[in-house]
Design a protein around this motif. Structure first.
Motif, PDB file in Angstrom:
ATOM      1  N   ALA A 135      71.858  32.708  60.456  1.00 31.86           N
ATOM      2  CA  ALA A 135      72.906  31.879  59.845  1.00 31.86           C
ATOM      3  C   ALA A 135      72.555  30.419  60.116  1.00 31.86           C
ATOM      4  O   ALA A 135      72.141  30.090  61.228  1.00 31.86           O
ATOM      5  CB  ALA A 135      74.270  32.217  60.450  1.00 31.86           C
ATOM      6  N   GLY A 136      72.716  29.603  59.109  1.00 30.90           N
ATOM      7  CA  GLY A 136      72.296  28.199  59.249  1.00 30.90           C
ATOM      8  C   GLY A 136      73.371  27.325  59.853  1.00 30.90           C
ATOM      9  O   GLY A 136      74.522  27.742  60.014  1.00 30.90           O
ATOM     10  N   PRO A 137      73.011  26.069  60.191  1.00 24.17           N
ATOM     11  CA  PRO A 137      74.006  25.128  60.716  1.00 24.17           C
ATOM     12  C   PRO A 137      74.990  24.735  59.622  1.00 24.17           C
ATOM     13  O   PRO A 137      74.687  24.871  58.439  1.00 24.17           O
ATOM     14  CB  PRO A 137      73.168  23.923  61.146  1.00 24.17           C
ATOM     15  N   GLY A 138      76.154  24.272  60.024  1.00 23.35           N
ATOM     16  CA  GLY A 138      77.122  23.778  59.052  1.00 23.35           C
ATOM     17  C   GLY A 138      77.988  24.877  58.452  1.00 23.35           C
ATOM     18  O   GLY A 138      78.854  24.603  57.622  1.00 23.35           O
ATOM     19  N   LEU A 139      77.779  26.137  58.857  1.00 25.63           N
ATOM     20  CA  LEU A 139      78.626  27.212  58.334  1.00 25.63           C
ATOM     21  C   LEU A 139      79.878  27.335  59.207  1.00 25.63           C
ATOM     22  O   LEU A 139      79.820  27.135  60.426  1.00 25.63           O
ATOM     23  CB  LEU A 139      77.895  28.553  58.353  1.00 25.63           C
ATOM     24  N   ALA A 140      80.993  27.685  58.569  1.00 30.05           N
ATOM     25  CA  ALA A 140      82.217  27.975  59.329  1.00 30.05           C
ATOM     26  C   ALA A 140      82.019  29.305  60.053  1.00 30.05           C
ATOM     27  O   ALA A 140      81.205  30.126  59.613  1.00 30.05           O
ATOM     28  CB  ALA A 140      83.394  28.067  58.367  1.00 30.05           C
ATOM     29  N   PRO A 141      82.756  29.527  61.167  1.00 30.63           N
ATOM     30  CA  PRO A 141      82.604  30.791  61.898  1.00 30.63           C
ATOM     31  C   PRO A 141      82.718  32.019  60.986  1.00 30.63           C
ATOM     32  O   PRO A 141      81.940  32.967  61.123  1.00 30.63           O
ATOM     33  CB  PRO A 141      83.745  30.746  62.920  1.00 30.63           C
ATOM     34  N   ALA A 142      83.653  32.002  60.034  1.00 33.33           N
ATOM     35  CA  ALA A 142      83.819  33.176  59.160  1.00 33.33           C
ATOM     36  C   ALA A 142      82.570  33.407  58.302  1.00 33.33           C
ATOM     37  O   ALA A 142      82.194  34.552  58.024  1.00 33.33           O
ATOM     38  CB  ALA A 142      85.042  32.997  58.270  1.00 33.33           C
ATOM     39  N   GLN A 143      81.936  32.308  57.896  1.00 34.97           N
ATOM     40  CA  GLN A 143      80.701  32.464  57.097  1.00 34.97           C
ATOM     41  C   GLN A 143      79.571  33.015  57.958  1.00 34.97           C
ATOM     42  O   GLN A 143      78.762  33.812  57.499  1.00 34.97           O
ATOM     43  CB  GLN A 143      80.289  31.109  56.508  1.00 34.97           C
ATOM     44  N   ARG A 144      79.543  32.568  59.226  1.00 34.92           N
ATOM     45  CA  ARG A 144      78.502  33.101  60.125  1.00 34.92           C
ATOM     46  C   ARG A 144      78.743  34.597  60.334  1.00 34.92           C
ATOM     47  O   ARG A 144      77.805  35.390  60.298  1.00 34.92           O
ATOM     48  CB  ARG A 144      78.514  32.369  61.464  1.00 34.92           C
ATOM     49  N   VAL A 145      80.006  34.971  60.533  1.00 35.79           N
ATOM     50  CA  VAL A 145      80.305  36.390  60.735  1.00 35.79           C
ATOM     51  C   VAL A 145      79.836  37.180  59.514  1.00 35.79           C
ATOM     52  O   VAL A 145      79.271  38.270  59.643  1.00 35.79           O
ATOM     53  CB  VAL A 145      81.814  36.619  61.008  1.00 35.79           C
ATOM     54  N   ARG A 146      80.024  36.626  58.307  1.00 40.90           N
ATOM     55  CA  ARG A 146      79.564  37.330  57.100  1.00 40.90           C
ATOM     56  C   ARG A 146      78.048  37.522  57.110  1.00 40.90           C
ATOM     57  O   ARG A 146      77.538  38.587  56.787  1.00 40.90           O
ATOM     58  CB  ARG A 146      79.970  36.572  55.835  1.00 40.90           C
ATOM     59  N   ALA A 147      77.329  36.453  57.513  1.00 36.73           N
ATOM     60  CA  ALA A 147      75.860  36.549  57.555  1.00 36.73           C
ATOM     61  C   ALA A 147      75.430  37.621  58.571  1.00 36.73           C
ATOM     62  O   ALA A 147      74.550  38.440  58.291  1.00 36.73           O
ATOM     63  CB  ALA A 147      75.260  35.200  57.924  1.00 36.73           C
ATOM     64  N   TYR A 148      76.079  37.628  59.739  1.00 34.56           N
ATOM     65  CA  TYR A 148      75.714  38.614  60.758  1.00 34.56           C
ATOM     66  C   TYR A 148      76.128  40.033  60.313  1.00 34.56           C
ATOM     67  O   TYR A 148      75.448  41.006  60.623  1.00 34.56           O
ATOM     68  CB  TYR A 148      76.358  38.287  62.113  1.00 34.56           C
ATOM     69  N   THR A 149      77.256  40.109  59.597  1.00 34.60           N
ATOM     70  CA  THR A 149      77.697  41.415  59.105  1.00 34.60           C
ATOM     71  C   THR A 149      76.658  42.002  58.169  1.00 34.60           C
ATOM     72  O   THR A 149      76.370  43.211  58.206  1.00 34.60           O
ATOM     73  CB  THR A 149      79.062  41.275  58.385  1.00 34.60           C
ATOM     74  N   ASP A 150      76.058  41.157  57.313  1.00 35.93           N
ATOM     75  CA  ASP A 150      74.987  41.639  56.419  1.00 35.93           C
ATOM     76  C   ASP A 150      73.870  42.286  57.231  1.00 35.93           C
ATOM     77  O   ASP A 150      73.318  43.322  56.862  1.00 35.93           O
ATOM     78  CB  ASP A 150      74.385  40.473  55.609  1.00 35.93           C
ATOM     79  N   PHE A 151      73.538  41.631  58.352  1.00 30.06           N
ATOM     80  CA  PHE A 151      72.453  42.143  59.197  1.00 30.06           C
ATOM     81  C   PHE A 151      72.833  43.507  59.786  1.00 30.06           C
ATOM     82  O   PHE A 151      72.062  44.473  59.706  1.00 30.06           O
ATOM     83  CB  PHE A 151      72.138  41.138  60.309  1.00 30.06           C
ATOM     84  N   PHE A 152      74.035  43.605  60.377  1.00 28.31           N
ATOM     85  CA  PHE A 152      74.405  44.872  61.014  1.00 28.31           C
ATOM     86  C   PHE A 152      74.587  45.980  59.963  1.00 28.31           C
ATOM     87  O   PHE A 152      74.268  47.142  60.222  1.00 28.31           O
ATOM     88  CB  PHE A 152      75.669  44.697  61.861  1.00 28.31           C
ATOM     89  N   ALA A 153      75.072  45.612  58.771  1.00 27.25           N
ATOM     90  CA  ALA A 153      75.211  46.614  57.708  1.00 27.25           C
ATOM     91  C   ALA A 153      73.839  47.144  57.312  1.00 27.25           C
ATOM     92  O   ALA A 153      73.660  48.361  57.102  1.00 27.25           O
ATOM     93  CB  ALA A 153      75.915  45.986  56.503  1.00 27.25           C
ATOM     94  N   ALA A 154      72.845  46.242  57.219  1.00 31.36           N
ATOM     95  CA  ALA A 154      71.488  46.675  56.857  1.00 31.36           C
ATOM     96  C   ALA A 154      70.931  47.597  57.944  1.00 31.36           C
ATOM     97  O   ALA A 154      70.359  48.660  57.645  1.00 31.36           O
ATOM     98  CB  ALA A 154      70.583  45.464  56.666  1.00 31.36           C
TER      99      ALA A 154
END
Ligand SMILES: C[S@@+](CC[C@H](N)C(=O)[O-])C[C@H]1O[C@@H](n2cnc3c(N)ncnc32)[C@H](O)[C@@H]1O
Length: 298
Positions: free
Chosen positions: A147-166
């Protein structure tokens, strides 16, 4: 799968393609580029044998936690220069092993090792489409780039969720995921001069997670079996890398230029300070794949 991207291949190249020769001067012989696991860090900071031993401890920890069954398939997401794959390949019971990296220099290096049963791909995990499941997954300090800089916590959680889902999709039932990541602890965000230095001069498009973001993202897919927080492991590792880089100053300047040498000295010392002050920490997390994805109340 929705994606909220972090570091791209170009961002990763910026950091890793300084050249294998440069990294070889101050990492251990296996070019492991993540915090080691130290039983005893009381000796000389630049001691190559102590660093190598602590790195092997760390690699062994992840292989133990991954609990690969005989003949099992292993995926290493962010395999670096292939140290963990090389150790796994020495064990006769491991089956096919796959490594993913975004760095061309690392990819070329892993292939040059010609490790038995190992395939490395120059590929973002987001575009990995395996035609079989894996029995275990390991990912050591790649998470910081998801997840890149400048993302809100909820956006970071979405990026990490993609990883765990994969990872959930790719793992066989009951499969384990062994993860290592740097994360914020007392520090709260990447704003300010230190964060700006890292984002512009060290790890472009990378940002650190917080524990709450990691657990929110993984909970639907994995149950947590162990979690350790050992910032001291990074203090000792960074001390060792710094001492070795300082001792190899002349060769490092020849390999990568004086500016790069100075930038890396500053980056290693700044990181050491951040771990010492408890601003950031190091997590090692072991996760077991849930039989079914949970749909948690929001
Ligand atoms: C700090 S290095 C750690 C390497 C190795 N795990 C080790 O411990 O030595 C981070 C690794 O993650 C990889 N990486 C970062 N983002 C990635 C992504 N989206 N897909 C695949 N690999 C990625 C980098 O190419 C690099 O190999």
């Amino acid at each position: 799968m929705t994606t909220t991207t972090g570091a791209s291949a170009e961002d990763i190249e910026f950091h890793y393609d300084v050249g294998n020769d440069f990294y070889a001067l101050w990492l251990d012989d296996t070019l492991t580029y993540s915090a080691a696991a130290w039983d005893d860090a009381s000796g000389d900071a630049g001691d190559a044998v102590a660093l190598a031993r602590a790195q092997q401890n760390k690699l062994r920890h992840h292989l133990n936690q991954a609990a690969l069954p005989p003949g099992g398939r292993l995926l290493d997401i962010g395999c670096g220069w292939g140290a963990l794959l090389a150790l796994a390949a020495q064990e006769d019971h491991a089956g096919e092993m796959t490594g993913l990296t975004l760095s061309r220099a690392q990819h070329t290096h892993v292939n040059s090792l010609a490790l038995p049963r190992v395939q490395a791909h120059l590929k973002d995990w987001r575009s990995h489409t395996p035609d079989h499941v894996y029995d275990a997954i390991v990912s050591v300090e790649a998470f910081e780039a998801f997840a890149g800089p400048g993302l809100a916590p909820a956006q970071r959680v979405r990026a990490y969720t993609d990883f765990f889902a994969a990872c959930h999709d790719w793992l066989a039932p009951g499969g384990m995921l062994s993860l290592q990541t740097i994360a914020f602890d007392n520090g709260v965000d990447a704003d300010g001069p230190v964060g700006a230095f890292f984002a512009s001069d060290v790890f472009p498009a990378s940002a650190l997670p917080r524990l709450a973001e990691i657990t929110a993202a993984c909970d639907p897919y994995f149950s947590l079996t162990t979690l350790t927080s050992t910032p001291e492991d990074y203090v000792h590792t960074l001390r060792a890398w710094s001492a070795r880089l300082l001792a190899a100053r002349k060769q490092a300047e020849e390999a990568a230029g004086p500016d790069t040498y100075r930038r890396y000295r500053l980056y290693l010392k700044t990181c050491e300070l951040l771990f010492r002050r408890g601003e950031v920490t190091l997590y090692r997390i072991t996760l077991r794949r849930r039989p079914q994805r949970l749909h948690l109340p929001t």
